[in-house]
Design an enzyme around this catalytic site. Structure first.
Site, PDB file in Angstrom:
ATOM      1  N   ASP A   1      -0.737  37.088 -17.510  1.00 22.30           N
ATOM      2  CA  ASP A   1      -1.482  35.610 -16.946  1.00 22.30           C
ATOM      3  C   ASP A   1      -0.375  34.930 -16.156  1.00 22.30           C
ATOM      4  O   ASP A   1       0.468  34.400 -17.126  1.00 22.30           O
ATOM      5  CB  ASP A   1      -2.289  34.967 -18.014  1.00 22.30           C
ATOM      6  CG  ASP A   1      -2.967  33.769 -17.650  1.00 22.30           C
ATOM      7  OD1 ASP A   1      -2.756  33.352 -16.443  1.00 22.30           O
ATOM      8  OD2 ASP A   1      -3.621  33.075 -18.609  1.00 22.30           O
TER       9      ASP A   1
ATOM     10  N   ASP B   1     -15.605  29.442 -17.644  1.00 22.93           N
ATOM     11  CA  ASP B   1     -15.649  28.948 -18.832  1.00 22.93           C
ATOM     12  C   ASP B   1     -16.809  28.127 -18.998  1.00 22.93           C
ATOM     13  O   ASP B   1     -17.064  26.918 -18.225  1.00 22.93           O
ATOM     14  CB  ASP B   1     -14.326  27.847 -18.757  1.00 22.93           C
ATOM     15  CG  ASP B   1     -13.940  27.228 -20.132  1.00 22.93           C
ATOM     16  OD1 ASP B   1     -15.033  26.539 -20.353  1.00 22.93           O
ATOM     17  OD2 ASP B   1     -12.741  27.146 -20.395  1.00 22.93           O
TER      18      ASP B   1
ATOM     19  N   HIS C   1     -13.259  32.476 -20.345  1.00 23.33           N
ATOM     20  CA  HIS C   1     -12.130  31.721 -20.819  1.00 23.33           C
ATOM     21  C   HIS C   1     -12.207  30.838 -22.107  1.00 23.33           C
ATOM     22  O   HIS C   1     -13.171  30.096 -22.154  1.00 23.33           O
ATOM     23  CB  HIS C   1     -11.418  31.077 -19.472  1.00 23.33           C
ATOM     24  CG  HIS C   1     -10.452  29.935 -20.106  1.00 23.33           C
ATOM     25  ND1 HIS C   1     -10.649  28.458 -20.050  1.00 23.33           N
ATOM     26  CD2 HIS C   1      -9.094  30.162 -20.319  1.00 23.33           C
ATOM     27  CE1 HIS C   1      -9.537  28.119 -20.512  1.00 23.33           C
ATOM     28  NE2 HIS C   1      -8.720  29.014 -20.489  1.00 23.33           N
TER      29      HIS C   1
ATOM     30  N   GLU D   1      -3.877  37.992 -14.257  1.00 22.89           N
ATOM     31  CA  GLU D   1      -4.877  36.832 -14.366  1.00 22.89           C
ATOM     32  C   GLU D   1      -4.208  35.814 -13.494  1.00 22.89           C
ATOM     33  O   GLU D   1      -2.905  35.511 -13.825  1.00 22.89           O
ATOM     34  CB  GLU D   1      -4.877  36.573 -15.711  1.00 22.89           C
ATOM     35  CG  GLU D   1      -5.987  35.443 -15.945  1.00 22.89           C
ATOM     36  CD  GLU D   1      -6.430  35.196 -17.392  1.00 22.89           C
ATOM     37  OE1 GLU D   1      -6.769  33.995 -17.725  1.00 22.89           O
ATOM     38  OE2 GLU D   1      -6.399  36.025 -18.276  1.00 22.89           O
TER      39      GLU D   1
ATOM     40  N   GLU E   1     -11.306  30.873 -14.463  1.00 19.39           N
ATOM     41  CA  GLU E   1     -11.104  30.063 -15.437  1.00 19.39           C
ATOM     42  C   GLU E   1     -11.151  28.462 -15.224  1.00 19.39           C
ATOM     43  O   GLU E   1     -11.742  27.631 -16.017  1.00 19.39           O
ATOM     44  CB  GLU E   1     -10.046  30.223 -16.470  1.00 19.39           C
ATOM     45  CG  GLU E   1      -8.804  29.752 -16.053  1.00 19.39           C
ATOM     46  CD  GLU E   1      -7.786  29.807 -16.987  1.00 19.39           C
ATOM     47  OE1 GLU E   1      -6.947  29.172 -17.596  1.00 19.39           O
ATOM     48  OE2 GLU E   1      -7.384  31.123 -17.479  1.00 19.39           O
TER      49      GLU E   1
ATOM     50  N   LYS F   1       1.762  35.681 -21.245  1.00 20.48           N
ATOM     51  CA  LYS F   1       2.170  34.904 -20.000  1.00 20.48           C
ATOM     52  C   LYS F   1       3.530  35.232 -19.183  1.00 20.48           C
ATOM     53  O   LYS F   1       4.392  35.876 -19.492  1.00 20.48           O
ATOM     54  CB  LYS F   1       2.461  33.391 -20.096  1.00 20.48           C
ATOM     55  CG  LYS F   1       1.070  32.766 -21.317  1.00 20.48           C
ATOM     56  CD  LYS F   1      -0.102  32.591 -20.453  1.00 20.48           C
ATOM     57  CE  LYS F   1      -1.050  31.930 -21.263  1.00 20.48           C
ATOM     58  NZ  LYS F   1      -2.078  31.417 -20.367  1.00 20.48           N
TER      59      LYS F   1
ATOM     60  N   ASN G   1      -0.987  32.044 -14.636  1.00 18.97           N
ATOM     61  CA  ASN G   1      -1.194  30.599 -14.525  1.00 18.97           C
ATOM     62  C   ASN G   1      -1.128  29.819 -13.023  1.00 18.97           C
ATOM     63  O   ASN G   1      -0.625  29.025 -12.857  1.00 18.97           O
ATOM     64  CB  ASN G   1      -0.808  29.952 -15.501  1.00 18.97           C
ATOM     65  CG  ASN G   1      -1.590  30.067 -16.973  1.00 18.97           C
ATOM     66  OD1 ASN G   1      -0.568  30.422 -17.928  1.00 18.97           O
ATOM     67  ND2 ASN G   1      -2.696  29.958 -17.090  1.00 18.97           N
TER      68      ASN G   1
END
Length: 271
Positions: free
Chosen positions: A100, A175, A202, A126, A152, A71, A102
């Site tokens: 990622d 997902d 995901h 990501e 996702e 992350k 987020n």
């Protein structure tokens, strides 16, 4: 919530259909491979010190997992870059690595950090932007050499269609439980394949392994062991890949622990 509630029934019916056919779900759908490259996420959260991330990465690779995702998205971008540099240096260039964010960056930040991350030869970046910013993701994907992955958080095939048609991702990350089950997931797969995109579903590896195996193009599956207590079986990892079970359906049966959590009725108050 309604879409996710429908997903549980849709996935169960596909599992039942494959069981009745005596086939693993991947084969029922038309498998292109018997094992799918897999990467670990759960060892790379921002809450963990980097020393723990390195130890977790070594453990994952020793188990047979093929890639490591960590992350990023801290308020201090320099701290993110130091973290990525440390992990990449530890892994070496031969291990696929992903980051990622987020959805933590705005467009300018994502562009600036994305250019800096090019040196680390990442498999993808990501969710650099808000999940619904298809135009921003498309501009970023067009400007960076590093592939962009997102999708996702989207809750239906229609939302993924907008993402894909905008050219917003190199890796599409639907997902199945979130988009309404396997049926709408297959629609996303078909469009992604038509556009020549890669697939990296995901979470929920127990379902997504079969779907990734049935994808004609390049695909990854995300390794999370959080759901393992629900099932008697364990998915096999070998040489960086997750192997598709040869058992019918999803190839899973509920554990005694999961059955103990199951109730046959519940009551809800309107108040």
């Amino acid at each position: 919530m309604a879409v996710q509630a429908v997903a549980a029934f849709d996935i169960a019916l596909w599992d039942l259909k494959a069981r009745r056919a005596g086939l693993p779900l991947a084969k029922l759908l038309g498998a292109h491979r018997t094992a799918v490259p897999c990467y670990n996420t759960s060892g790379g959260f921002l809450s963990l010190p980097v020393e723990q991330v390195l130890e977790n990465a070594d453990t994952a690779l020793a188990r047979g997992i093929g890639g490591i995702k960590i992350k990023v998205g801290q308020p201090d971008a320099a701290a993110d870059l130091r973290r990525v540099e440390t992990v990449r240096g530890h892994l070496g260039d031969g291990v696929p690595m992903m980051v990622d964010a987020n959805q933590q960056w705005d467009r300018a930040t994502a562009q600036r950090i994305g250019r800096t991350l090019e040196q680390f030869q990442l498999a993808w970046i990501e969710e650099p932007l808000d999940a619904y910013d298809a135009e921003g993701h498309a501009a970023l994907a067009a400007s960076l050499d590093t592939p962009v992955a997102t999708g996702e958080m989207l809750t239906g095939a229609e939302e993924h269609t907008r993402l894909i048609e905008a050219g917003a991702a190199d890796f599409v990350q639907p997902d199945a439980p979130r988009v309404g089950g396997i049926t709408p997931f297959l629609r996303v797969m078909a469009l992604a394949d038509h556009k020549g995109l890669s697939l990296a579903p995901h979470f929920a590896m127990e379902v997504h392994l079969h779907l990734a195996a049935a994808y004609p193009g390049a695909a990854w599956v995300e390794h999370f062991d959080w759901l393992e207590p629900l099932f008697q079986e364990r998915l096999e990892l070998r040489d960086g890949r997750m192997c598709v079970p040869d058992r019918p359906g999803l190839g899973l049966s509920l554990s005694d622990r999961a059955r103990a959590w199951t109730v046959d009725r519940c009551e809800a108050s309107a108040g």
